[in-house]
Design a protein around this motif. Structure first.
Motif, PDB file in Angstrom:
ATOM      1  N   GLU B 405      53.097  28.736  34.772  1.00  0.00           N
ATOM      2  CA  GLU B 405      52.086  29.090  33.766  1.00  0.00           C
ATOM      3  C   GLU B 405      51.001  28.015  33.675  1.00  0.00           C
ATOM      4  O   GLU B 405      49.818  28.327  33.566  1.00  0.00           O
ATOM      5  N   LEU B 406      51.408  26.746  33.705  1.00  0.00           N
ATOM      6  CA  LEU B 406      50.399  25.685  33.637  1.00  0.00           C
ATOM      7  C   LEU B 406      49.508  25.700  34.879  1.00  0.00           C
ATOM      8  O   LEU B 406      48.299  25.452  34.800  1.00  0.00           O
ATOM      9  N   GLN B 407      50.115  26.023  36.013  1.00  0.00           N
ATOM     10  CA  GLN B 407      49.301  26.150  37.229  1.00  0.00           C
ATOM     11  C   GLN B 407      48.277  27.264  37.059  1.00  0.00           C
ATOM     12  O   GLN B 407      47.136  27.149  37.503  1.00  0.00           O
ATOM     13  N   ALA B 408      48.725  28.353  36.394  1.00  0.00           N
ATOM     14  CA  ALA B 408      47.795  29.461  36.153  1.00  0.00           C
ATOM     15  C   ALA B 408      46.629  28.994  35.281  1.00  0.00           C
ATOM     16  O   ALA B 408      45.494  29.432  35.448  1.00  0.00           O
ATOM     17  N   ALA B 409      46.919  28.086  34.340  1.00  0.00           N
ATOM     18  CA  ALA B 409      45.844  27.532  33.519  1.00  0.00           C
ATOM     19  C   ALA B 409      44.957  26.606  34.353  1.00  0.00           C
ATOM     20  O   ALA B 409      43.725  26.667  34.268  1.00  0.00           O
ATOM     21  N   PHE B 410      45.575  25.771  35.169  1.00  0.00           N
ATOM     22  CA  PHE B 410      44.799  24.841  36.000  1.00  0.00           C
ATOM     23  C   PHE B 410      43.894  25.591  36.974  1.00  0.00           C
ATOM     24  O   PHE B 410      42.778  25.173  37.242  1.00  0.00           O
ATOM     25  N   THR B 411      44.393  26.696  37.526  1.00  0.00           N
ATOM     26  CA  THR B 411      43.589  27.432  38.499  1.00  0.00           C
ATOM     27  C   THR B 411      42.587  28.349  37.821  1.00  0.00           C
ATOM     28  O   THR B 411      41.800  29.005  38.494  1.00  0.00           O
ATOM     29  N   GLY B 412      42.643  28.427  36.491  1.00  0.00           N
ATOM     30  CA  GLY B 412      41.657  29.212  35.767  1.00  0.00           C
ATOM     31  C   GLY B 412      42.012  30.682  35.625  1.00  0.00           C
ATOM     32  O   GLY B 412      41.191  31.489  35.203  1.00  0.00           O
ATOM     33  N   GLN B 413      43.244  31.059  35.986  1.00  0.00           N
ATOM     34  CA  GLN B 413      43.638  32.462  35.838  1.00  0.00           C
ATOM     35  C   GLN B 413      43.936  32.819  34.387  1.00  0.00           C
ATOM     36  O   GLN B 413      43.895  33.972  33.999  1.00  0.00           O
ATOM     37  N   LYS B 414      44.278  31.799  33.593  1.00  0.00           N
ATOM     38  CA  LYS B 414      44.577  32.011  32.179  1.00  0.00           C
ATOM     39  C   LYS B 414      43.969  30.858  31.387  1.00  0.00           C
ATOM     40  O   LYS B 414      43.726  29.790  31.946  1.00  0.00           O
ATOM     41  N   THR B 415      43.785  31.077  30.079  1.00  0.00           N
ATOM     42  CA  THR B 415      43.421  29.934  29.251  1.00  0.00           C
ATOM     43  C   THR B 415      44.697  29.142  28.995  1.00  0.00           C
ATOM     44  O   THR B 415      45.809  29.648  29.196  1.00  0.00           O
ATOM     45  N   VAL B 416      44.532  27.903  28.557  1.00  0.00           N
ATOM     46  CA  VAL B 416      45.698  27.064  28.314  1.00  0.00           C
ATOM     47  C   VAL B 416      46.608  27.695  27.264  1.00  0.00           C
ATOM     48  O   VAL B 416      47.828  27.744  27.424  1.00  0.00           O
ATOM     49  N   GLN B 417      45.991  28.216  26.196  1.00  0.00           N
ATOM     50  CA  GLN B 417      46.798  28.809  25.135  1.00  0.00           C
ATOM     51  C   GLN B 417      47.564  30.035  25.642  1.00  0.00           C
ATOM     52  O   GLN B 417      48.741  30.206  25.369  1.00  0.00           O
ATOM     53  N   GLU B 418      46.879  30.868  26.430  1.00  0.00           N
ATOM     54  CA  GLU B 418      47.545  32.043  27.004  1.00  0.00           C
ATOM     55  C   GLU B 418      48.729  31.620  27.860  1.00  0.00           C
ATOM     56  O   GLU B 418      49.812  32.214  27.789  1.00  0.00           O
ATOM     57  N   ALA B 419      48.504  30.594  28.647  1.00  0.00           N
ATOM     58  CA  ALA B 419      49.565  30.132  29.543  1.00  0.00           C
ATOM     59  C   ALA B 419      50.763  29.627  28.740  1.00  0.00           C
ATOM     60  O   ALA B 419      51.913  29.953  29.044  1.00  0.00           O
ATOM     61  N   LEU B 420      50.483  28.831  27.697  1.00  0.00           N
ATOM     62  CA  LEU B 420      51.583  28.299  26.887  1.00  0.00           C
ATOM     63  C   LEU B 420      52.312  29.429  26.157  1.00  0.00           C
ATOM     64  O   LEU B 420      53.541  29.468  26.123  1.00  0.00           O
ATOM     65  N   ASP B 421      51.538  30.365  25.587  1.00  0.00           N
ATOM     66  CA  ASP B 421      52.150  31.496  24.885  1.00  0.00           C
ATOM     67  C   ASP B 421      53.064  32.278  25.816  1.00  0.00           C
ATOM     68  O   ASP B 421      54.196  32.614  25.483  1.00  0.00           O
ATOM     69  N   SER B 422      52.537  32.546  26.997  1.00  0.00           N
ATOM     70  CA  SER B 422      53.314  33.321  27.957  1.00  0.00           C
ATOM     71  C   SER B 422      54.571  32.568  28.387  1.00  0.00           C
ATOM     72  O   SER B 422      55.637  33.167  28.547  1.00  0.00           O
ATOM     73  N   SER B 423      54.452  31.237  28.553  1.00  0.00           N
ATOM     74  CA  SER B 423      55.631  30.468  28.950  1.00  0.00           C
ATOM     75  C   SER B 423      56.671  30.447  27.837  1.00  0.00           C
ATOM     76  O   SER B 423      57.878  30.469  28.097  1.00  0.00           O
ATOM     77  N   VAL B 424      56.204  30.437  26.582  1.00  0.00           N
ATOM     78  CA  VAL B 424      57.146  30.463  25.456  1.00  0.00           C
ATOM     79  C   VAL B 424      57.854  31.820  25.384  1.00  0.00           C
ATOM     80  O   VAL B 424      59.067  31.897  25.220  1.00  0.00           O
TER      81      VAL B 424
END
Lengths: 330, 442
Positions: B405-424
């Motif tokens: 999920e964090l990689q998805a945020a780093f690559t710009g596929q998701k916002t950081v919050q989206e990535a964290l929410d999804s990982s939770v």
């Protein structure tokens, strides 16, 4: 015993209704369908069974028993040590198919397998075609082409990962110098290109051997006749060689599919480890990751079954293709 | 010539006899296997430790086998256990503590020691170490290679940019990193370690006293849920994303290792385990140093999180083998062994006795960076419910999820919050599965 090699006689005897069912089944399995050894080679079915048994035993221990175990794991949640199991029915499959990352992985696998397949066949085809045109250094040419096959996938994966590493890789810095913002750690498309290149590079030699052999087997007389009629090398290839090697191409196409689907896992592990963000995590890599890294055996088993169904499908396809088109007495 | 042959024959015979004698001797010894996961310099230290133990007595023989990295070793152990061919001792990370506790496959080290008349108390161990492995006052596994993430830095780079050392707070530290790059000191102000989720996310949550999950980070119940997407951790993740975008932080990726990028002097800072001492001391050709991890301004920093692995003893062995295992673990826990191990590798000494020994020997005066991890693990007094550590089921599954999920945020596929929410969300599903399977198991 002339009677025993008479197929008509044999067939009539085997079809007798008085035989036990199991023997009938075996007899049916041994029935001549025009391929392989003729059933007439065996007067007694037990001998055929005996000769088949080593192969069947290997299949039993290395395919059927593990497959059955996988099948049973797919319907449970289990603790890694195997101490506790909860039957969850089809939940593992439901979870799997409702998981967007699994669907993403399936599309990725399709893309990767097909692109890898066509690229491998194309490049190997050109190289095999060139073999005939090269007069000097044929041995050297072939040896160089066959070398990648001798390198372990993990090592070759490691080499590609290093060459194209954005921080230290020479190939990556060359790309940067040309103004390409190459970074497989952050750009999923770069990562995808990288695993495709590594997978293709590793497999070209396999296709090359088959294609080169198939092209050699094209009768010289036909090509000479075409040449006399004024066809150039490319024209000769298109009209004479290509139709004749088509069965081999078909065979390679299926083998490449299977390679892309199942055998590229170690390359992916070394080149990208499935990243970034799962963008190079193919179906088989997910099986490995979920089963062996994450210890989620239920889901991993369910995924294996999906892949097994695919593999069986390809095998059937392959046999069909071979039955119809391949003639080994080229 | 005949003399030569006779001598040769005699020597050969003598050699043969010696081999036979040694074989017979080895037969008398109880041999046990220990599967471990460390490579490189750490592995050399492990093998030295094992041969020292084997030479220290003649009743037991420990055979150390490396089975790959932690995951591979764990998978190999699982397969071996199911087939009944497992080793007596297995090294497993802090991430698998709950799985091991629930496995019904272990002999708690406490019990093992009692059965063999060896004295080992939970109070022997440093509290921050014991927190992970002591449950209900029982030492379940022997903490072995324990560590925590510290901030490594290239002092030459910092001097060139006009700084003495990394700042204490994240905001001031961030300014320094940007300055390092803007002043042209380095192209890579920080390299992200492969286990940055541990050293920069989990550690951040612990040090800044944020809850990572409910139920005291899982310690008080299997019905725990991840909550880090609602805490200050989001700020840290946003910060990392910004650094990735601005080229402040470099991801090493496959084909290069983060340690290589720091040790070669390419990257200025590196948040990584204190166990990197072995490698840095041997390889870095510049003025390197390390310091405690930064914290947020206005926060009273707490202790950091533990990492590394412990030695677990598996069920299904003979009494003699357990005797050997107990003797070996006793040897490992000895202050002398611990002090040597810590000095050689950079892992922390896990017992009070070993820590005191290193202090009185003046080891930390000579090697000040060796004490950072210990000071950081004890910073801020008594650990809180947020900072004591973490105990989540199937944590290795969540580990893969958060990285993806964090990689998805780093690559710009998701916002950081989206990535964290999804990982939770995905992480909580994993926790519920674990709860479903393990509810009611001790």
């Amino acid at each position: 015993m002339p009677a025993s090699i008479n197929p008509a006689h044999q067939g009539g005897r085997l079809a007798a209704p008085s035989l036990p069912a199991s023997r009938l089944l075996l007899a049916r399995m041994l029935r001549d369908d025009g391929t392989g050894l003729k059933k007439a080679h065996y007067t007694q079915t037990w001998l055929a069974g005996l000769l088949l048994s080593p192969q069947l035993l290997i299949l039993l221990f290395f395919f059927f028993i593990p497959s059955f175990k996988a099948l049973s794991l797919a319907f449970v949640q289990v603790d890694p040590f195997g101490g506790r199991e909860i039957f969850v029915g089809l939940q593992n499959f439901v979870d799997l198919f409702s998981d967007p990352s699994y669907r993403k992985s399936a599309w990725l696998t399709l893309w990767f397998t097909i692109v890898q397949n066509i690229a491998t066949l194309g490049i190997a085809g050109v190289l095999a075609f060139a073999t005939d045109q090269i007069i000097r250094g044929q041995v050297g040419y072939r040896s160089v082409l066959l070398l990648p096959y001798a390198i372990a996938p993990v090592i070759s994966g490691g080499i590609w990962a290093y060459l194209f590493n954005p921080a230290i890789g020479p190939a990556a810095s060359a790309l940067h110098a040309m103004g390409v913002p190459w970074d497989p750690n952050l750009r999923p498309s770069d990562a995808l290109i990288l695993i495709t290149i590594s997978a293709v590079w590793k497999h070209i030699c396999y296709d090359y051997i088959f294609l080169a052999a198939a092209m050699l087997a094209v009768p010289q007389s036909l090509r000479e006749a075409a040449a006399i009629d004024g066809a150039g090398p490319l024209e000769r290839f298109r009209t004479i060689s290509l139709p004749l090697i088509a069965p081999v191409v078909m065979y390679l196409f299926i083998i490449n599919m299977v390679y892309g689907l199942f055998d590229t896992f170690s390359i992916i592990d070394a080149v990208t480890a499935g990243g970034p963000a799962g963008s190079t995590s193919t179906l088989v890599y997910k099986v490995y990751q979920d089963g062996f890294i994450m210890m989620n055996l239920g889901s991993s088993a369910a995924q294996s079954i999906v892949l097994m169904v695919l593999a069986v499908l390809f095998t059937v396809l392959q046999f069909r293709a071979m039955d119809r088109k391949v003639n080994y007495q080229v | 010539m005949p003399t030569f042959f006779r001598t040769a024959a005699a020597l050969g015979l003598a050699g043969l006899l010696t081999t036979v004698a040694q074989g017979a001797l080895a037969q008398d010894k109880t041999s046990i296997e220990w599967w471990y996961a460390n490579g490189g310099r750490i592995e050399e230290a492990i093998q030295t430790m094992i041969s020292d133990f084997n030479e220290s007595q003649d009743k037991y023989e420990v055979v150390g086998v490396r089975k790959g990295n932690y995951e591979e070793t764990f998978a190999a152990m699982i397969a071996a256990y199911r087939a009944g061919k497992h080793p007596a001792i297995i090294q497993a990370t802090e991430r698998s503590v709950l799985t091991m506790l629930h496995s019904n496959a272990i002999v708690p080290v406490n019990t093992l020691m009692e059965d063999n008349g060896i004295d080992m108390k939970k109070d022997d161990f440093l509290p921050s170490v014991a927190a992970y492995y002591v449950v209900d006052d029982k030492v379940n596994a022997l903490p072995f290679n324990s560590s925590t993430g510290i901030m490594w830095y290239n002092a030459d780079h910092f001097k060139a940019a006009g700084y003495d050392a990394p700042a204490e707070t994240w905001d001031a530290f961030e300014e320094q990193l940007y300055a390092l790059k803007d002043k042209g000191v380095t192209e890579c102000a920080m390299v992200l370690n492969s286990d940055y989720v541990w050293s920069l996310i989990e550690a951040y949550s612990t040090i800044n006293d944020q809850p990572f999950g409910t139920q005291a980070n899982g310690r008080d119940g299997l019905d725990t849920e991840y909550v880090y997407n609602t805490t200050m951790v989001t700020k840290q993740a946003e910060r990392l994303k910004k650094w990735v975008d601005d080229g402040i932080v470099q991801l090493s990726g496959q084909g290069a290792s983060p340690s290589q990028l720091f040790n070669s002097g390419t990257c200025s800072t590196w948040s990584a385990s204190t166990a990197s001492h072995a490698g840095v001391e041997a390889e870095a050709q510049f003025d390197w140093s390390a310091t405690m991890q930064p914290y947020e301004a206005g926060v009273e920093p707490k202790n950091s999180n533990l990492g590394g692995a412990a030695l677990w003893v598996l069920k299904g062995k003979e009494d003699a083998e357990y005797e050997a295992a107990a003797a070996f673990l006793e040897y490992v826990a000895q202050p002398d062994t611990q002090a040597w191990w810590s000095a050689t590798t950079g892992y922390i000494p896990v017992t009070h006795a070993a820590y005191d020994k290193l202090k009185t020997d003046g080891f930390f005066k000579e090697h000040p960076t060796r004490e950072i991890a210990l000071l950081q693990l004890t910073r801020g007094g008594e650990p809180s419910d947020n900072s004591w550590g973490m105990r989540f089921g199937n944590s290795n599954q969540w580990w893969a999820v958060i990285q993806e999920e964090l990689q998805a945020a780093f690559t710009g596929q998701k916002t950081v919050q989206e990535a964290l929410d999804s990982s939770v969300e995905r992480g909580n599903k994993i926790l519920r599965q674990y709860e479903q399977l393990n509810a009611g198991v001790n």
